[in-house]
Design a protein around this motif. Structure first.
Motif, PDB file in Angstrom:
ATOM      1  N   ALA A   1       0.832  -1.145   0.011  1.00  0.00           N
ATOM      2  CA  ALA A   1       0.068  -0.095   0.111  1.00  0.00           C
ATOM      3  C   ALA A   1       0.810   1.293   0.138  1.00  0.00           C
ATOM      4  N   ASP A   2       2.042   1.185   0.680  1.00  0.00           N
ATOM      5  CA  ASP A   2       2.606   2.336   0.854  1.00  0.00           C
ATOM      6  C   ASP A   2       3.783   2.335  -0.477  1.00  0.00           C
ATOM      7  N   TYR A   3       3.676   1.612  -1.389  1.00  0.00           N
ATOM      8  CA  TYR A   3       4.920   1.485  -2.585  1.00  0.00           C
ATOM      9  C   TYR A   3       4.526   2.632  -3.439  1.00  0.00           C
ATOM     10  N   PRO A   4       5.566   3.390  -3.859  1.00  0.00           N
ATOM     11  CA  PRO A   4       6.982   2.986  -3.679  1.00  0.00           C
ATOM     12  C   PRO A   4       7.450   4.037  -2.487  1.00  0.00           C
ATOM     13  N   ASN A   5       7.953   3.690  -1.445  1.00  0.00           N
ATOM     14  CA  ASN A   5       8.557   4.180  -0.411  1.00  0.00           C
ATOM     15  C   ASN A   5      10.020   4.545  -0.269  1.00  0.00           C
TER      16      ASN A   5
ATOM     17  N   VAL B   1       9.644  -7.749 -12.252  1.00  0.00           N
ATOM     18  CA  VAL B   1      10.170  -9.024 -11.915  1.00  0.00           C
ATOM     19  C   VAL B   1       9.008  -9.867 -11.741  1.00  0.00           C
ATOM     20  N   ALA B   2       8.789 -10.959 -12.331  1.00  0.00           N
ATOM     21  CA  ALA B   2       7.930 -12.128 -12.075  1.00  0.00           C
ATOM     22  C   ALA B   2       7.915 -12.363 -10.654  1.00  0.00           C
ATOM     23  N   GLY B   3       6.597 -12.409 -10.243  1.00  0.00           N
ATOM     24  CA  GLY B   3       6.355 -12.606  -8.737  1.00  0.00           C
ATOM     25  C   GLY B   3       6.050 -11.372  -8.072  1.00  0.00           C
ATOM     26  N   THR B   4       6.328 -10.115  -8.977  1.00  0.00           N
ATOM     27  CA  THR B   4       5.865  -8.752  -7.969  1.00  0.00           C
ATOM     28  C   THR B   4       4.608  -8.885  -7.672  1.00  0.00           C
ATOM     29  N   PRO B   5       4.182  -8.629  -6.359  1.00  0.00           N
ATOM     30  CA  PRO B   5       2.696  -8.489  -5.747  1.00  0.00           C
ATOM     31  C   PRO B   5       1.842  -7.790  -6.792  1.00  0.00           C
ATOM     32  N   GLN B   6       0.590  -8.484  -6.956  1.00  0.00           N
ATOM     33  CA  GLN B   6      -0.281  -7.915  -8.014  1.00  0.00           C
ATOM     34  C   GLN B   6      -0.557  -6.307  -7.491  1.00  0.00           C
ATOM     35  N   PRO B   7      -1.185  -5.994  -6.294  1.00  0.00           N
ATOM     36  CA  PRO B   7      -1.150  -4.627  -6.159  1.00  0.00           C
ATOM     37  C   PRO B   7      -0.300  -3.750  -6.518  1.00  0.00           C
ATOM     38  N   ILE B   8       1.058  -4.100  -6.559  1.00  0.00           N
ATOM     39  CA  ILE B   8       2.161  -3.265  -6.981  1.00  0.00           C
ATOM     40  C   ILE B   8       2.098  -3.102  -8.656  1.00  0.00           C
ATOM     41  N   ILE B   9       1.944  -4.066  -9.081  1.00  0.00           N
ATOM     42  CA  ILE B   9       1.778  -4.104 -10.831  1.00  0.00           C
ATOM     43  C   ILE B   9       0.726  -3.339 -10.964  1.00  0.00           C
ATOM     44  N   ASP B  10      -0.454  -3.343 -10.222  1.00  0.00           N
ATOM     45  CA  ASP B  10      -1.553  -2.481 -10.657  1.00  0.00           C
ATOM     46  C   ASP B  10      -1.257  -0.960 -10.512  1.00  0.00           C
TER      47      ASP B  10
END
Length: 323
Positions: free
Chosen positions: A25-29, A257-266
């Motif tokens: 939720a805090d991405y990117p910090n 990178v593969a495996g990056t959490p979906q909320p960050i991708i979104d």
């Protein structure tokens, strides 16, 4: 001796479970590294810097370009693929590395599909079919006619075996049913110089590298390799107008990178599309001969899958291979 109550234990479990969610939720910090697997100064590097600067503005955190060139883009792609999948290492790459290298190199050190999570296409850069001004072909149709009259007689220059402009030439040979003789050089600059001098009549070049020569009249453009005409040289037809379906654009795209959490991708997808929609971006891309072409992750994945098949066949038929 410390005594843990049931409430304390449940609290620790809840905190541990909430940690990743809070981080996402805090991405990117903290600053984000944007890996570019080519040297500074090329179209990919410049487009990467343009998008990194705009993402810094949109997301309120620094996006920092890191160039890691070598092995046709393989070294930088390897480094990105081996990074932690937390959204703090991204890859801005080109179709030549992502879609052609897997067929061209015996070992790339990365899987273009399994090792990366697509975010968005950024833009496309056409290759341009250019000839010496004194060459008798005035159109793609003329060139095809001449080549069919004298199979193997006419030569085309490239930046070297296995380079994109070599393989675009092989694609034209295959799709148009003609035979041209390939003359490899050590880079596009000497190849263009010999076309301008009249030593070799034909070459393919990405638009940024050749647009000044087209404007100066030292070469004549016969066609662009994208399905549609390019706004920077609107009077030059698409090769596809003569050879239906011909599509050999250079595309530039953003991956995590593969495996990056979906909320960050979104978050990255939303921010990238917002960045690309900024009014000043069209002019900045146009200065590099590029058109802005945003996409969904699924559209980028489908484009890569299709191009992997197309270029694998072109590489196979050309016999190009790099150990």
């Amino acid at each position: 001796m410390t005594t843990f109550t049931r409430r304390t234990t449940l609290g620790l479990i809840a905190s541990a479970a909430a940690g990743p969610a809070l981080a996402q939720a805090d991405y990117p910090n903290r600053p984000v590294t944007v890996m570019v697997p080519q040297a500074p100064g090329g179209a990919n590097d410049i487009i990467g810097r343009i998008i990194a600067e705009k993402l810094s503005e949109v997301m309120g955190q620094r996006f920092v370009i890191e160039n890691k060139a070598g092995a046709g883009g393989n070294l930088g792609s390897q480094a990105a693929a081996r990074s932690t999948p937390d959204g703090y290492t991204l890859l801005v790459t080109i179709s030549a590395s992502q879609a052609i290298n897997p067929a061209l190199y015996a070992r790339t050190g990365f899987d273009p599909v399994k090792d990366f999570a697509p975010i968005s296409m950024l833009g496309t850069v056409p290759n341009v079919l250019v000839v010496n001004p004194n060459f008798e072909a005035k159109s793609v149709a003329d060139l095809i006619r001449l080549a069919k009259e004298k199979p193997g007689f006419y030569q085309y220059a490239s930046a070297g075996n296995g380079t994109l402009n070599h393989l675009v030439g092989e694609m034209l040979k295959s799709r148009a049913g003609i035979d041209l003789k390939h003359i490899p050089y050590r880079g596009i600059a000497p190849a263009l110089s010999d076309v301008i001098a009249g030593h070799v009549p034909i070459t393919f070049s990405n638009l940024p590298a050749v647009i000044s020569q087209i404007q100066a009249g030292t070469v004549r453009a016969l066609g662009v390799s994208t399905l549609k005409r390019n706004a920077n040289i609107p009077d030059v037809p698409a090769i596809a107008e003569t050879v239906p379906g011909f599509d050999a654009e250079l595309w530039i795209a953003l991956y995590a990178v593969a495996g990056t959490p979906q909320p960050i991708i979104d978050k990255l997808v939303e921010a990238t599309h917002k960045a690309l929609a900024a009014p000043e971006m069209k002019a900045k891309f146009a200065q590099q001969g590029a058109d802005i072409v945003p996409s969904t992750p699924a559209e980028l994945a489908a484009k890569l899958e299709a191009d992997l098949k197309v270029w694998a066949e072109i590489v196979r038929s050309s016999g190009a291979k790099i150990e």
